[in-house]
Design a protein around this motif. Structure first.
Motif, PDB file in Angstrom:
ATOM      1  N   TYR A   1     -24.248   0.386  31.810  1.00 36.39           N
ATOM      2  CA  TYR A   1     -23.291  -0.673  31.359  1.00 36.39           C
ATOM      3  C   TYR A   1     -22.928  -1.750  32.556  1.00 36.39           C
ATOM      4  O   TYR A   1     -23.149  -2.643  32.344  1.00 36.39           O
ATOM      5  CB  TYR A   1     -22.407  -0.145  30.282  1.00 36.39           C
ATOM      6  CG  TYR A   1     -21.282  -1.369  29.842  1.00 36.39           C
ATOM      7  CD1 TYR A   1     -21.670  -2.145  28.791  1.00 36.39           C
ATOM      8  CD2 TYR A   1     -20.125  -1.596  30.770  1.00 36.39           C
ATOM      9  CE1 TYR A   1     -20.945  -3.064  28.452  1.00 36.39           C
ATOM     10  CE2 TYR A   1     -19.329  -2.688  30.280  1.00 36.39           C
ATOM     11  CZ  TYR A   1     -19.592  -3.202  29.355  1.00 36.39           C
ATOM     12  OH  TYR A   1     -18.887  -4.513  29.068  1.00 36.39           O
TER      13      TYR A   1
ATOM     14  N   ALA B   1     -15.655  -5.453  33.857  1.00 34.84           N
ATOM     15  CA  ALA B   1     -14.806  -6.031  32.698  1.00 34.84           C
ATOM     16  C   ALA B   1     -14.796  -5.080  31.492  1.00 34.84           C
ATOM     17  O   ALA B   1     -15.764  -4.771  31.080  1.00 34.84           O
ATOM     18  CB  ALA B   1     -15.550  -7.525  32.320  1.00 34.84           C
ATOM     19  N   THR B   2     -13.843  -4.863  31.034  1.00 35.57           N
ATOM     20  CA  THR B   2     -13.412  -3.705  30.056  1.00 35.57           C
ATOM     21  C   THR B   2     -12.692  -4.447  28.976  1.00 35.57           C
ATOM     22  O   THR B   2     -11.357  -4.783  29.139  1.00 35.57           O
ATOM     23  CB  THR B   2     -12.888  -2.488  30.446  1.00 35.57           C
ATOM     24  OG1 THR B   2     -11.491  -2.778  31.452  1.00 35.57           O
ATOM     25  CG2 THR B   2     -13.726  -1.711  31.444  1.00 35.57           C
ATOM     26  N   SER B   3     -13.306  -4.183  27.589  1.00 38.65           N
ATOM     27  CA  SER B   3     -12.315  -4.677  26.589  1.00 38.65           C
ATOM     28  C   SER B   3     -11.304  -3.652  26.211  1.00 38.65           C
ATOM     29  O   SER B   3     -11.506  -2.340  26.463  1.00 38.65           O
ATOM     30  CB  SER B   3     -13.416  -4.865  25.348  1.00 38.65           C
ATOM     31  OG  SER B   3     -12.619  -4.566  24.091  1.00 38.65           O
ATOM     32  N   ILE B   4     -10.438  -3.982  25.403  1.00 44.25           N
ATOM     33  CA  ILE B   4      -9.491  -3.188  25.122  1.00 44.25           C
ATOM     34  C   ILE B   4      -9.778  -1.930  24.275  1.00 44.25           C
ATOM     35  O   ILE B   4      -9.298  -0.660  24.298  1.00 44.25           O
ATOM     36  CB  ILE B   4      -8.303  -3.914  24.349  1.00 44.25           C
ATOM     37  CG1 ILE B   4      -7.255  -3.033  23.872  1.00 44.25           C
ATOM     38  CG2 ILE B   4      -9.008  -4.567  22.932  1.00 44.25           C
ATOM     39  CD1 ILE B   4      -6.334  -2.530  25.049  1.00 44.25           C
ATOM     40  N   TRP B   5     -10.988  -2.161  23.658  1.00 43.38           N
ATOM     41  CA  TRP B   5     -11.440  -1.071  22.794  1.00 43.38           C
ATOM     42  C   TRP B   5     -12.279   0.022  23.608  1.00 43.38           C
ATOM     43  O   TRP B   5     -12.424   1.231  23.147  1.00 43.38           O
ATOM     44  CB  TRP B   5     -12.646  -1.648  21.884  1.00 43.38           C
ATOM     45  CG  TRP B   5     -11.853  -2.532  20.740  1.00 43.38           C
ATOM     46  CD1 TRP B   5     -12.090  -4.092  20.652  1.00 43.38           C
ATOM     47  CD2 TRP B   5     -11.418  -2.336  19.915  1.00 43.38           C
ATOM     48  NE1 TRP B   5     -11.316  -4.242  19.808  1.00 43.38           N
ATOM     49  CE2 TRP B   5     -10.920  -3.325  19.241  1.00 43.38           C
ATOM     50  CE3 TRP B   5     -10.814  -0.858  19.346  1.00 43.38           C
ATOM     51  CZ2 TRP B   5      -9.960  -3.331  18.258  1.00 43.38           C
ATOM     52  CZ3 TRP B   5      -9.921  -0.858  18.281  1.00 43.38           C
ATOM     53  CH2 TRP B   5      -9.516  -2.070  17.638  1.00 43.38           C
ATOM     54  N   PHE B   6     -12.743  -0.398  24.927  1.00 43.31           N
ATOM     55  CA  PHE B   6     -12.923   0.687  26.117  1.00 43.31           C
ATOM     56  C   PHE B   6     -11.948   1.473  26.015  1.00 43.31           C
ATOM     57  O   PHE B   6     -12.021   2.785  26.133  1.00 43.31           O
ATOM     58  CB  PHE B   6     -13.402   0.124  27.228  1.00 43.31           C
ATOM     59  CG  PHE B   6     -14.735  -0.426  27.109  1.00 43.31           C
ATOM     60  CD1 PHE B   6     -14.946  -1.556  26.380  1.00 43.31           C
ATOM     61  CD2 PHE B   6     -15.904   0.046  28.074  1.00 43.31           C
ATOM     62  CE1 PHE B   6     -16.290  -2.072  26.524  1.00 43.31           C
ATOM     63  CE2 PHE B   6     -17.106  -0.622  28.059  1.00 43.31           C
ATOM     64  CZ  PHE B   6     -17.167  -1.670  27.376  1.00 43.31           C
ATOM     65  N   TRP B   7     -10.774   1.044  26.369  1.00 43.67           N
ATOM     66  CA  TRP B   7      -9.422   2.196  26.548  1.00 43.67           C
ATOM     67  C   TRP B   7      -9.042   2.752  25.368  1.00 43.67           C
ATOM     68  O   TRP B   7      -8.807   4.121  25.406  1.00 43.67           O
ATOM     69  CB  TRP B   7      -8.303   1.147  26.852  1.00 43.67           C
ATOM     70  CG  TRP B   7      -8.332   0.524  28.211  1.00 43.67           C
ATOM     71  CD1 TRP B   7      -8.935  -0.577  28.593  1.00 43.67           C
ATOM     72  CD2 TRP B   7      -7.989   1.282  29.493  1.00 43.67           C
ATOM     73  NE1 TRP B   7      -8.983  -0.907  30.026  1.00 43.67           N
ATOM     74  CE2 TRP B   7      -8.508   0.291  30.512  1.00 43.67           C
ATOM     75  CE3 TRP B   7      -7.286   2.381  29.841  1.00 43.67           C
ATOM     76  CZ2 TRP B   7      -8.008   0.355  31.765  1.00 43.67           C
ATOM     77  CZ3 TRP B   7      -6.984   2.308  31.344  1.00 43.67           C
ATOM     78  CH2 TRP B   7      -7.320   1.725  32.179  1.00 43.67           C
TER      79      TRP B   7
END
Length: 316
Positions: free
Chosen positions: A59, A2-8
């Motif tokens: 993570y 699961a990746t938040s838009i902030w990761f990108w």
């Protein structure tokens, strides 16, 4: 994973920062990249990838960490074949060594955009249509077999479709104008041969992306892992080029190792609904095939070197 838009956002901000530092600080003035500098930058990019891999591991867990590492190894290995083609392009057009980094910088920037678009399209297609995975697998199988039987021949770049199309639609100067892609001759704006080389480098990456993107989707379907492993492999391509361009021709068995890797991951995709191959097993197989082909190439080159160094018997 699961990746938040902030990761990108954060990852792409890091990439843009590194590219800005590269071109605006470390390579502000055109210069020939020496072996020592190339080795240092190669180490920097590999270390950055491994630190990112560690962050993924901590993570998201061991599985995500293994998937990133395996994908990165596949992309890094396929990049070596790309280096061979780029070296031929530079040699054919007699690109001065001090301008090669500029071509690679902008070529890789374009490659990042193309790869991002390909990955987004591939992830969407796999999510919506399961049968696409068999198409990807078939592409990899055919490419792997084609690579194994391909003969190493000189490429006729003058009759390349990109060169012919560019010469037809663009006014191209007959000479280089420093590191400029565009120049003015007799009051007319013209592309320089360096721009033509850039087009060829971009087209080369487009062709290689057709193989590499499906290959990494055989390792993981997580778009973030696919994208980040691709980006780290591409970012290290410039320094790896200057490090290996002079010796890549000695890796005579590497293409067979790469072809077996493509066949392996293609077969893995084709049999996905029948056999589940653990990521750790994939990593071991890929590392063995690549490492074995490089070791065999170095052993052969060493044997030939020793043979050439042996003095001929004196005539009686």
């Amino acid at each position: 994973m699961a990746t938040s838009i902030w990761f990108w956002v954060g990852f792409n901000a890091f990439v843009l920062l590194m590219l800005a530092l590269d071109l605006g600080v470390f390579h502000r003035r055109a210069h020939e990249v020496k072996l020592k500098e190339a080795a240092a930058w190669s180490a920097v990019w590999v270390m950055a990838a491994m630190l990112f891999n560690l962050a993924i591991y901590l993570y998201a867990g061991p599985q995500a960490g293994l998937e990133f590492l395996t994908g990165y190894l596949v992309e890094k290995s396929l990049a070596v074949d790309n280096i061979f083609v780029i070296a031929m392009i530079f040699s054919y057009f007699a690109v001065p060594s001090i301008y090669q980094h500029r071509v690679l910088f902008w070529g890789i920037l374009g490659a990042l955009v193309m790869r991002g678009a390909f990955i987004g399209a591939g992830a969407y297609a796999l999510e919506r249509w399961h049968w696409v995975i068999y198409v990807f697998g078939g592409i990899l199988l055919l490419t792997g077999i084609k690579m194994a039987v391909r003969k190493d021949e000189a490429v006729d770049l003058e009759n390349n479709v990109v060169v012919k199309t560019a010469r037809r639609w663009l006014p191209i100067s007959a000479r280089y104008d420093g590191q400029k892609f565009w120049t003015v001759e007799n009051g007319k704006r013209m592309a320089t041969p360096l721009f033509l080389v850039l087009l060829l480098v971009e087209f080369t990456d487009l062709v290689f992306a057709i193989d590499s993107i499906p290959a990494i989707f055989a390792i993981t379907k997580d778009p973030f892992l696919v994208y980040t492993s691709n980006v780290f492999a591409i970012l290290g391509l410039r320094s790896m080029y200057f490090l290996l361009a002079g010796v890549v021709h000695k890796f005579v068995y590497l293409k067979y190792g790469l072809s077996m890797v493509l066949v392996f991951v293609g077969g893995k995709m084709m049999l996905l609904d029948v056999v589940k191959v653990p990521t750790a097993v994939s990593l071991a197989v890929i590392a063995t095939l690549i490492g074995g082909s490089i070791a065999a190439s170095m052993w052969t080159a060493r044997g030939r070197g020793a043979q050439a160094a042996t003095p001929a018997p004196a005539a009686h």
